[in-house]
Each structure stands twice: as structure tokens, then as C-alpha cells.
Design an enzyme around this catalytic site. Structure first.
Site, PDB file in Angstrom:
ATOM      1  N   CYS A 140      18.145  52.177  43.345  1.00  0.00           N
ATOM      2  CA  CYS A 140      18.042  51.611  41.995  1.00  0.00           C
ATOM      3  C   CYS A 140      19.241  52.006  41.136  1.00  0.00           C
ATOM      4  O   CYS A 140      19.317  53.131  40.641  1.00  0.00           O
ATOM      5  CB  CYS A 140      16.738  52.071  41.344  1.00  0.00           C
ATOM      6  N   CYS A 143      18.440  52.912  37.531  1.00  0.00           N
ATOM      7  CA  CYS A 143      17.859  54.250  37.369  1.00  0.00           C
ATOM      8  C   CYS A 143      18.911  55.338  37.547  1.00  0.00           C
ATOM      9  O   CYS A 143      18.927  56.320  36.815  1.00  0.00           O
ATOM     10  CB  CYS A 143      16.769  54.503  38.419  1.00  0.00           C
ATOM     11  N   ASP A 144      19.768  55.203  38.533  1.00  0.00           N
ATOM     12  CA  ASP A 144      20.582  56.338  38.966  1.00  0.00           C
ATOM     13  C   ASP A 144      22.089  56.192  38.750  1.00  0.00           C
ATOM     14  O   ASP A 144      22.832  57.147  38.981  1.00  0.00           O
ATOM     15  CB  ASP A 144      20.329  56.606  40.466  1.00  0.00           C
TER      16      ASP A 144
END
Ligand code: NAP
Length: 314
Positions: A140, A143-144
Site C-alpha cells: 500500500c 499507507c507506507d
């Protein structure tokens, strides 16, 4: 034979646990079939159990570890009376009342069911993936990506998702190598042009990632040329796998309406499925946003839909 419940919730990621908090606070004593710990598709807590730091969940300005966040969701649901079964649903029968959910040999019955079984990222199938997920290996970018500021990273895949992830990651990384197993992309033309004209994206054609290097943190990857068979090492501190997702809907085949891709279909602007009293929320019905916060929001919608539907039955 299991017990009868007003609400059974299948799945315990952000969607299922938010539905549990809301239905518990509506005095519906939800029974959550939370999944199985040994599995990477049905694990209790969902996909956040496979991440490390979560920095975009509102309310946690310092960030929070994915498993801790899900532990808190669960604690909050339990506080209001939700109960949990650590197992997975193996079969459902929604043709008659009460609704029936099988867990291996046991049958649990319910007046309503909330389906929140989530989705899983397709993985490469390498042994080291389990060890390094959340430690340089991610599925992701939203997200990261932030953790890879100024670093050299790689993305695997040749579809729209891979290009979207690679393009997004150029905001943070100094260089993004897009690794594809063939010599042409599957992605739409406009997305291809976007990637190929981005000076921070370098293409690596005809290459498969065949091993991950690093014990506690990803340090590099091994690539095998899919034409010549030669292998080489590439040093990267991050690898994003973007080869597609799969919703966890096998158990609902032939029972709940789903798209060809397996995602559950719900009535517009609601969580109603084709079966009265059965609601769906979270990634199992969302292939667009796929965020913890959007899943939680749709879990809240499912709880309210279920509560109102149950009330209308009496
Ligand atoms: P996808 O279109 O199925 O593409 C998957 C890619 O991963 C393919 O290029 C495939 O290679 C590669 N792949 C699959 N298994 C692999 C493996 N084991 N090892 C290495 N590579 C592997 O999936 P997606 O990109 O997630 O897209 C899914 C759907 O969502 C598509 O319809 C897409 O158009 C849509 N989508 C749209 C947008 C957008 O418009 N903004 C963004 C994201 C997704 P091959 O090409 O060789 O098969």
C-alpha cells in the site's frame, strides 16, 4: 450447534470491528466471527495486522502500529458487549430465516449478518514475504510511501495499480523502479504515458522478483530475467507489490451478488446486499478506496443499516 444472535459479523478488520462497536452500543450483542490467526487472508484484525506504523488514521497524530490499532478497535467493541469467535466462516445459508453461518461443524444462526471479510493483496509467493511485510515490503503506497523519503525503491506489476503506486511514490522516493515480467504494460495508455514520462520512474522490463534480501529489514531483491534466465541483485530499501487484489468472498459465491472480480455488490449509498438482512462493508465491497478509515466508515453504515432493518422487522 452454535447460539442464535441478533447480528453476526463475519470479519474483524476496521469495517467489521466498527460495525461491532456500533451494533454493540445499539444493544444488539454482536457475535464476531473474527478469522483465523494462521492465515494471511482471514487473519483477525485484517490487513492492518500486516503493517507496521499507521500514520493516516485520524486521531493518532504520532502514528500507531497497525496491530495495536486493531487491538484497540476490538477492546472498544468488547467493552460494549461484542463477543468473538476466533475461526472463519466456512459456509453460509441465507435462503431461509434464521440466517445460518457455519464454522466448520458448528452452525450459528442470526437475524442479520454483516459481511466484512475484506480483501487481500495478491503476493508473489516468496518465502521471505511474510517475514518482511511491514519491514520494507508493502502492498500500500498510500499507507507506507511516506517512510521512503529520499530512498530508492521498486514496484512490481504492470497494471494500473502498479503505475498509480509508482507515480504516487515518486513524491517521496528519489527513484522508483517499476519491475514488470513482460515487455509491455497492461495498464491503460494514459497511465502508461504518465509512468514512462516521469523522470523518477525507471522501467525494468522482462524481470521477475525471485527473492527478497534482508533478515529484519528489506535490503534488496533478486531479479530473474524472464527471457534469458539470468539473475541480478538490486539494492532497494522498499518494495511495493501491486499485482492486484482479491476480495475474500469464496464462501459467498452463488449466495450474494458479486462482480466478476468477486467484489460484493451493494445497493448504491448503502450496505444492503441482495439478501434482506445481510449487509456488506469494507474492502470486500470496495476496490476503489481500500483505506482503514473508509472501511471503518462503511462498517458504521452497515451497523446502522442492520439496526434499522432489524427494528423494521419487529
Ligand atoms: P491487473 O490489471 O490485474 O494487473 C496486474 C499486473 O500484475 C499485471 O501487469 C500482471 O502482469 C502483474 N502480475 C500479476 N501476477 C503477477 C506475478 N505473480 N508476478 C509478477 N507480476 C504479476 O491489476 P491492477 O493493476 O490491480 O488493476 C485491477 C483493476 O483495477 C483493473 O481493471 C484496473 O484498470 C483498475 N484500476 C484502475 C485504476 C485507475 O484507473 N486509476 C487504478 C488502479 C486499478 P501481466 O500483465 O503479465 O499479466
Amino acid at each position: 450447534m452454535g447460539q442464535h444472535h441478533k447480528v453476526i459479523i463475519i470479519g474483524s478488520g476496521p469495517a467489521g470491528l466498527t460495525a461491532a462497536i456500533y451494533t454493540a452500543r445499539a444493544n444488539l450483542a454482536p457475535f464476531v466471527i473474527e478469522g483465523e490467526p494462521s492465515s494471511t487472508s482471514d487473519q483477525p484484525g485484517g490487513q492492518l495486522m500486516l503493517t507496521t506504523e499507521v500514520e493516516n488514521f485520524p486521531g493518532f497524530p504520532e502514528g500507531i502500529m497497525g496491530p495495536e490499532l486493531m487491538g484497540r478497535f476490538k477492546e472498544q467493541a468488547a467493552r460494549f458487549g461484542a463477543t468473538f469467535l476466533t475461526a472463519k466462516a466456512t459456509k453460509v445459508e441465507f435462503g431461509e430465516r434464521p440466517l445460518r453461518v457455519h464454522v466448520y461443524g458448528d452452525v450459528h444462526t442470526a437475524d442479520s449478518v454483516i459481511v466484512s471479510t475484506g480483501a487481500q493483496s495478491l503476493m508473489l509467493g516468496l518465502e521471505a514475504e511474510e517475514r518482511l511485510i511491514g519491514h520494507g515490503l508493502s502492498t500500500c503506497a498510500t499507507c507506507d510511501g511516506f517512510f521512503f523519503r529520499g530512498k530508492e525503491i521498486a514496484v512490481v506489476g504492470g497494471g494500473d495499480s502498479a503505475i498509480e503506486e509508482a507515480t504516487f511514490l515518486t513524491k517521496f522516493a528519489s527513484k522508483v523502479t517499476l519491475i514488470h515480467r513482460r515487455d509491455s504494460l497492461r495498464a491503460s495508455k494514459i497511465m502508461q504515458d504518465r509512468a514512462l514520462s516521469n523522470p523518477k520512474i525507471e522501467m525494468r522490463w522482462n524481470s521477475a522478483v525471485t527473492d527478497l534480501i534482508g533478515t529484519e529489514q528489506l535490503e534488496g531483491i533478486m531479479l530473474t530475467d524472464t527471457v534469458t534466465g539470468t539473475t541480478s541483485r538490486m539494492d532497494v530499501s522498499g518494495l511495493f507489490i501491486a499485482i492486484g487484489h482479491r476480495p475474500n468472498t469464496d464462501v459467498f459465491k452463488g449466495v450474494l451478488d458479486m462482480e466478476d472480480s468477486g467484489y460484493l455488490v451493494t445497493r448504491p449509498d448503502s450496505t444492503y446486499t441482495n439478501i434482506p438482512g445481510v449487509f456488506a462493508c469494507g474492502d470486500v465491497k470496495d476496490h476503489v478506496y481500500r483505506q482503514a478509515i473508509t472501511a471503518a466508515g462503511s462498517g458504521c453504515m452497515a451497523a446502522i443499516d442492520a439496526e434499522r432493518w432489524l427494528e423494521a422487522q419487529h
